[in-house]
Design a protein around this motif. Structure first.
Motif, PDB file in Angstrom:
ATOM      1  N   VAL A  23       0.815  -1.192   0.043  1.00 39.27           N
ATOM      2  CA  VAL A  23      -0.124  -0.069   0.060  1.00 39.27           C
ATOM      3  C   VAL A  23       0.858   1.151   0.030  1.00 39.27           C
ATOM      4  O   VAL A  23       0.685   2.179  -0.786  1.00 39.27           O
ATOM      5  N   THR A  24       2.053   1.292   0.900  1.00 37.07           N
ATOM      6  CA  THR A  24       2.894   2.376   0.850  1.00 37.07           C
ATOM      7  C   THR A  24       3.459   2.796  -0.413  1.00 37.07           C
ATOM      8  O   THR A  24       3.532   3.843  -0.952  1.00 37.07           O
ATOM      9  N   GLU A  25       3.879   1.629  -1.334  1.00 35.51           N
ATOM     10  CA  GLU A  25       4.505   1.588  -2.585  1.00 35.51           C
ATOM     11  C   GLU A  25       3.493   2.461  -3.506  1.00 35.51           C
ATOM     12  O   GLU A  25       3.769   3.245  -4.403  1.00 35.51           O
ATOM     13  N   HIS A  26       2.099   1.749  -3.346  1.00 33.53           N
ATOM     14  CA  HIS A  26       1.261   2.293  -4.524  1.00 33.53           C
ATOM     15  C   HIS A  26       0.707   3.680  -3.982  1.00 33.53           C
ATOM     16  O   HIS A  26       0.409   4.504  -5.045  1.00 33.53           O
ATOM     17  N   GLN A  27       0.757   4.190  -2.895  1.00 37.95           N
ATOM     18  CA  GLN A  27       0.595   5.381  -2.379  1.00 37.95           C
ATOM     19  C   GLN A  27       1.652   6.581  -3.137  1.00 37.95           C
ATOM     20  O   GLN A  27       1.344   7.510  -3.398  1.00 37.95           O
ATOM     21  N   ALA A  28       3.001   6.072  -2.949  1.00 35.70           N
ATOM     22  CA  ALA A  28       3.994   6.748  -3.502  1.00 35.70           C
ATOM     23  C   ALA A  28       4.116   6.883  -5.146  1.00 35.70           C
ATOM     24  O   ALA A  28       4.573   7.854  -5.439  1.00 35.70           O
ATOM     25  N   CYS A  29       3.497   5.736  -5.530  1.00 38.41           N
ATOM     26  CA  CYS A  29       3.304   5.746  -7.103  1.00 38.41           C
ATOM     27  C   CYS A  29       2.386   5.255  -7.718  1.00 38.41           C
ATOM     28  O   CYS A  29       2.154   3.962  -7.729  1.00 38.41           O
ATOM     29  N   PRO A  30       1.209   6.213  -7.967  1.00 38.35           N
ATOM     30  CA  PRO A  30      -0.204   5.836  -8.228  1.00 38.35           C
ATOM     31  C   PRO A  30      -0.239   5.042  -9.450  1.00 38.35           C
ATOM     32  O   PRO A  30      -1.296   4.460  -9.977  1.00 38.35           O
ATOM     33  N   GLY A  31       0.934   5.098 -10.473  1.00 36.03           N
ATOM     34  CA  GLY A  31       0.999   4.542 -11.638  1.00 36.03           C
ATOM     35  C   GLY A  31       1.510   3.001 -11.743  1.00 36.03           C
ATOM     36  O   GLY A  31       1.466   2.731 -12.640  1.00 36.03           O
ATOM     37  N   LYS A  32       1.856   2.598 -10.492  1.00 40.31           N
ATOM     38  CA  LYS A  32       2.411   1.399 -10.315  1.00 40.31           C
ATOM     39  C   LYS A  32       1.456   0.306 -10.634  1.00 40.31           C
ATOM     40  O   LYS A  32       0.175   0.418 -10.636  1.00 40.31           O
ATOM     41  N   GLU A  33       1.754  -0.672 -11.461  1.00 36.66           N
ATOM     42  CA  GLU A  33       1.205  -2.081 -11.939  1.00 36.66           C
ATOM     43  C   GLU A  33       0.367  -2.666 -10.699  1.00 36.66           C
ATOM     44  O   GLU A  33       1.002  -2.643  -9.423  1.00 36.66           O
ATOM     45  N   PRO A  34      -0.897  -3.019 -10.748  1.00 38.49           N
ATOM     46  CA  PRO A  34      -1.437  -3.805  -9.717  1.00 38.49           C
ATOM     47  C   PRO A  34      -0.769  -4.863  -9.205  1.00 38.49           C
ATOM     48  O   PRO A  34       0.037  -5.628  -9.914  1.00 38.49           O
ATOM     49  N   ASP A  35      -0.790  -5.142  -7.717  1.00 33.26           N
ATOM     50  CA  ASP A  35      -0.374  -6.410  -7.065  1.00 33.26           C
ATOM     51  C   ASP A  35      -1.365  -7.113  -6.865  1.00 33.26           C
ATOM     52  O   ASP A  35      -2.512  -6.547  -6.329  1.00 33.26           O
ATOM     53  N   LEU A  36      -1.384  -8.703  -7.237  1.00 34.94           N
ATOM     54  CA  LEU A  36      -2.275  -9.540  -6.667  1.00 34.94           C
ATOM     55  C   LEU A  36      -1.640 -10.552  -5.852  1.00 34.94           C
ATOM     56  O   LEU A  36      -1.132 -11.414  -6.403  1.00 34.94           O
ATOM     57  N   LEU A  37      -1.836 -10.664  -4.588  1.00 31.50           N
ATOM     58  CA  LEU A  37      -1.376 -11.831  -3.572  1.00 31.50           C
ATOM     59  C   LEU A  37      -2.424 -12.934  -3.496  1.00 31.50           C
ATOM     60  O   LEU A  37      -3.605 -12.614  -3.259  1.00 31.50           O
ATOM     61  N   LEU A  38      -2.040 -14.153  -3.985  1.00 35.82           N
ATOM     62  CA  LEU A  38      -2.909 -15.195  -3.633  1.00 35.82           C
ATOM     63  C   LEU A  38      -2.409 -16.055  -2.831  1.00 35.82           C
ATOM     64  O   LEU A  38      -1.000 -16.350  -2.659  1.00 35.82           O
ATOM     65  N   LEU A  39      -3.318 -16.789  -2.118  1.00 37.98           N
ATOM     66  CA  LEU A  39      -2.623 -17.593  -0.873  1.00 37.98           C
ATOM     67  C   LEU A  39      -3.933 -18.493  -0.121  1.00 37.98           C
ATOM     68  O   LEU A  39      -5.053 -17.980  -0.301  1.00 37.98           O
TER      69      LEU A  39
END
Length: 218
Positions: A23-39
């Protein structure tokens, strides 16, 4: 999209910390590719931040620990035999429309179910995915500065169902829970790989959702 399968049965607190860092990474870089964690999680109950905790019933007698987390909604269960998906992304992709984002998760889960011949759908006024009157997937999201965390829990194997009997799932009285393996007709001969197979299919469909969003934005 960055799809990450976390191996084994994952501790809830550990994965929560990973989400926080993303979340911190995406807040700093709004254009970042989505992450999807599966588990799959080690057995745990979760509940949103609410004064009404009646959906947990008697916490002193619950067989697994409880975590209060920053999502909406009442109590649910996570554990083996259940696919948990945590998309972490900036909601600019959905024009900052939380309802539209949740709806996209529901539609993707429904589309994935259909590939196993399971006619899943929605129920008016209720969040999540259903097969007739049986709930097969729960959704609960949290948002910080327009970045999503938490996500969905899709019941895949029968082993995921008994712990729900200790709580009132999602605070819905009389709800019946089901899983993909029980709804497939005829029943699958081999269940061992079903969690990963469903997760991979969800990821592929979710990827196509974002490709469509990009195309429409151009």
């Amino acid at each position: 999209m960055n799809v990450v399968w976390l191996p084994g049965l994952r501790d809830y607190d550990e994965v929560f910390e990973l989400q926080e860092s993303l979340v911190t990474e995406h807040q700093a870089c709004p254009g970042k590719e989505p992450d999807l964690l599966l588990l799959e999680h080690a057995p745990v109950y979760t509940i949103g931040r609410t004064r009404d905790r009646t959906s947990l019933r008697d916490t002193a007698h619950l067989p697994y620990p409880v975590r209060e987390i920053n999502r909406g909604g009442q109590a649910t269960y996570h554990g083996p035999g259940q696919l948990v998906g945590y998309p972490v992304l900036h909601l600019d992709a959905f024009d900052r429309d939380l309802h539209r984002y949740v709806e996209s998760l529901e539609k993707t889960l429904i589309a994935a179910c259909s590939e196993w011949g399971v006619a899943a759908g929605l129920r008016e006024g209720l969040v999540g995915v259903w097969v007739e009157d049986r709930k097969i997937a729960s959704i609960g999201v949290g948002v910080r500065k327009w970045v999503s965390m938490h996500g969905f829990a899709m019941n895949i194997l029968p082993s995921s169902l008994p712990p729900f009997e200790w709580i009132t799932p999602c605070g819905i009285q009389g709800v019946r829970m089901t899983c993909l393996a029980r709804e497939i007709q005829p029943p699958p001969e081999r269940e061992a790989d079903l969690v990963r197979e469903f997760g991979n299919r969800f990821a592929a469909l979710w990827q196509s959702t974002f490709e469509s969003l990009k195309t429409n934005a151009q």
